[in-house]
Design an enzyme around this catalytic site. Structure first.
Site, PDB file in Angstrom:
ATOM      1  N   ASP A 256      11.312 -46.288 -44.955  1.00  0.00           N
ATOM      2  CA  ASP A 256      11.626 -45.616 -46.208  1.00  0.00           C
ATOM      3  C   ASP A 256      11.663 -44.097 -46.037  1.00  0.00           C
ATOM      4  O   ASP A 256      10.765 -43.502 -45.422  1.00  0.00           O
ATOM      5  CB  ASP A 256      10.564 -45.985 -47.249  1.00  0.00           C
TER       6      ASP A 256
ATOM      7  N   GLU B 217      16.188 -45.308 -43.987  1.00  0.00           N
ATOM      8  CA  GLU B 217      16.700 -44.629 -45.175  1.00  0.00           C
ATOM      9  C   GLU B 217      16.529 -43.144 -44.903  1.00  0.00           C
ATOM     10  O   GLU B 217      15.422 -42.685 -44.617  1.00  0.00           O
ATOM     11  CB  GLU B 217      15.928 -45.010 -46.432  1.00  0.00           C
TER      12      GLU B 217
END
Length: 592
Positions: free
Chosen positions: A258, A291
């Site tokens: 993330d 990401e």
């Protein structure tokens, strides 16, 4: 510079066998540390570089907590499981005790991925997800992607407020139930990915700053506060060991990292990829996905398989909905040209300035299409809307089918968001389970995020935004699969997705290795034509028109395309026109 002195320890409690466990805590700001077992205090020995450790008689399942300087007691930051919530006792876990049923599983190659993102709590925990696995296999999904599992405060959370990254949240199930889910997925040929959060800790239940201030660096701020200090060896090892736990002890097939743009030490990411490749390189397929808002293409050349392509989503969303506010404003002007760039080069922003005048991104045209994960919906892009609307509630259905055709038949790796394949209309809202002052701050902060949107300029309108802490907000976000299967409209969407994925696996996936783009052309406003040469030399082409007007086509047309998103558009196509809101896919049988 890293404080790598050569000393290393395993964070947390390690079951050693023979009724023994080793307890270790990195607490450089503490004078002495003990572990509390059955209300008895056992001192840990200072070892080196702020570490405290001891080997003690202790069985799996034993609750424990650390006592720091005889002043306060805290859970293990590397707890493998909790007896209750994040403030409660940690549990000693024997990861080797689970009897795996699926033997000889080596995963699947990256190019076979069709990712399906789920929130464990909304699907009934690990057991509830397991019940959905056969339906996912029938649909054509090959990889289950679990939103963060790390223990968070309360009963409900997206997972990005987690504070104990080694411990699956107890509201989802036990470590063995998670292993059973993964085991069952492997038996069905499904890979399992876990979304991991290495850029911050949540606001409730993180005690690291009290006894290990060096875990954070105060000179760099992230949206969540002080950045994590990856210059320190103990900090790096904390997260490296976490990655290894998921890949080794739980046998997951991949990690989605993330928001790595919030990690200032990029060499940590390189080290993580190198160590994972070194440890799990062999016959096993292990995948690492990023990401990264910065579009740092260089990371995709040093051991990471792919990155979520936010650019691709954003331009498609802008074309489908006409929305222009916030980050969509970077994709509205010359949107069709931007879509063509995305299909031929991956990233849209490759060093150009965004709406704030900041340059963003690096060149990506040299990367294969499979370096990019494309999606029309995910937890962020749906849940970060004020009312969590699904795309089906925002776009023309024919245009959405055309965009879905592009998503599932382009050479990029597709990602679906739970319920999307049924045309789910239930929202996906932002939800938490905080209390008292923190609950007020989260609710007010959430509503103030939308103050810059014209529709929410009036504070009274912002008060209509659902309270993240209300249980009804969580319950409203549950996909109703039982109802979908009995409804003709929902069933039609499911058939549409199943048909596209069958074509993908049968006609495209086997030839993705070696695939390269051949360019994309603008046909008209909101209409593009893109081509790729597959690994066997054939040419895949997709012509998509997301507008309400037809456009002309040039060149010879195939009598029977591989797929057309609307059958009534076939005659127009044969006559050299691309109907409104349609996608046409062709696969050249001859080599060029």
């Amino acid at each position: 510079m890293s404080d790598n002195t050569g000393f290393s320890a395993l964070h947390g409690a390690q079951w050693l066998g023979n009724q023994r466990s080793r307890f270790s805590l990195w607490a450089p700001d503490a004078t002495h540390v003990s572990v509390v077992l059955d209300e008895r205090i056992h001192p840990l020995h200072p070892v080196a570089e702020g570490w405290f450790s001891a080997e003690l008689a202790c069985l799996p399942g034993t609750p424990y907590r650390f006592r720091v300087d005889d002043e306060y007691e805290v859970p293990d930051p590397a707890s493998r499981a909790q007896s209750g919530d994040v403030h409660d006792d940690s549990l000693v876990i024997d990861h080797a005790s689970y009897a795996w049923r699926t033997q000889g599983w080596h995963g699947r190659p990256w190019h076979e991925c069709v990712l399906y993102e789920v929130h464990a709590g909304l699907l009934g925990g690990f057991r509830g997800i397991e019940d959905r696995l056969p339906a996912l296999v029938e649909l054509g999904v090959t990889a289950l992607e679990l939103m963060p599992l790390n223990d968070f405060p309360g009963e409900r959370n997206w997972g990005y407020d987690g504070v104990l990254p080694f411990a699956p949240d107890s509201s989802y199930g036990t470590p063995d139930e998670l292993k059973h889910l993964i085991d069952s997925a492997h038996r069905l040929g499904l890979m399992v990915f876990v979304d991991v959060v290495y850029n911050h800790f949540g606001p409730d239940g993180n005690y690291l700053g009290r006894y290990a201030k060096g875990f954070f660096r105060h000179d760099i701020q992230t949206p969540w506060g002080d950045a994590i200090d990856f210059r320190r060896r103990a900090v790096r090892d904390f997260f490296l060991q976490n990655a290894f736990m998921w890949l080794r002890d739980y046998r997951v097939d991949g990690l989605r990292l993330d928001a790595v743009h919030a990690i200032s030490e990029k060499d940590f990411l390189v080290e993580l990829a190198q160590q994972v490749r070194s440890e799990f390189g062999g016959e096993r397929h292990v995948h690492l996905v990023l990401e990264n808002e910065h579009n740092d293409a260089g990371l995709l050349e040093v051991g990471f398989d792919a990155q979520w392509n936010d650019d691709g989503h954003n331009v498609l969303h802008a074309l489908l909905t006409g929305e222009r506010e916030a980050y969509y404003s970077d994709f509205v002007d010359h949107a069709t040209d931007k879509l063509a760039v995305c299909l031929s080069e991956g990233f849209i922003y490759q060093g150009q300035p965004n709406r704030r005048g900041e340059t963003r991104g690096q060149p990506s045209a040299h990367l294969p299409p499979t370096s990019f994960v494309l999606f029309l919906q995910n937890h962020d892009q749906t849940g970060n809307r004020a009312f969590g609307e699904r795309l089906i509630a925002l776009a023309d259905p024919d245009a959405l089918r055309a965009a879905t055709t592009l998503l599932l038949l382009s050479p990029m790796i597709p990602l679906l968001f739970m319920g999307e394949e049924w045309g789910s209309r239930e929202p996906f809202l932002f939800f938490t389970d905080h209390h008292d002052e923190l609950a007020d701050a989260v609710r007010d902060g959430r509503r103030n995020e939308f103050a810059d949107f014209e529709v929410f300029a009036d504070e009274t309108k912002r008060e209509r935004i659902p309270d993240p802490n209300a249980e009804r907000t969580f319950q409203a976000s549950r996909p109703d699969f039982a109802r979908y299967s009995k409804d003709a409209e929902h069933a039609a969407w499911n058939d549409f997705y199943r048909q596209l994925l069958a074509l993908r696996h049968g006609r495209i996936v086997p030839y993705l290795p070696g695939c390269r783009p051949l360019g994309a052309d603008v046909l008209a406003d909101s209409a593009v034509s893109a081509r790729w040469r597959l690994g066997d030399g054939r040419v895949l082409s997709i012509e998509v028109n997301l507008s309400a007007a037809p456009c002309a086509l040039s060149g010879e047309r195939h009598a029977t395309p591989l797929f057309i998103s609307r059958n009534d558009a076939l005659l127009d196509y044969r006559q050299g026109r691309l109907s409104p809101r349609v996608a046409v896919v062709n696969l050249e049988d001859h080599h060029e």
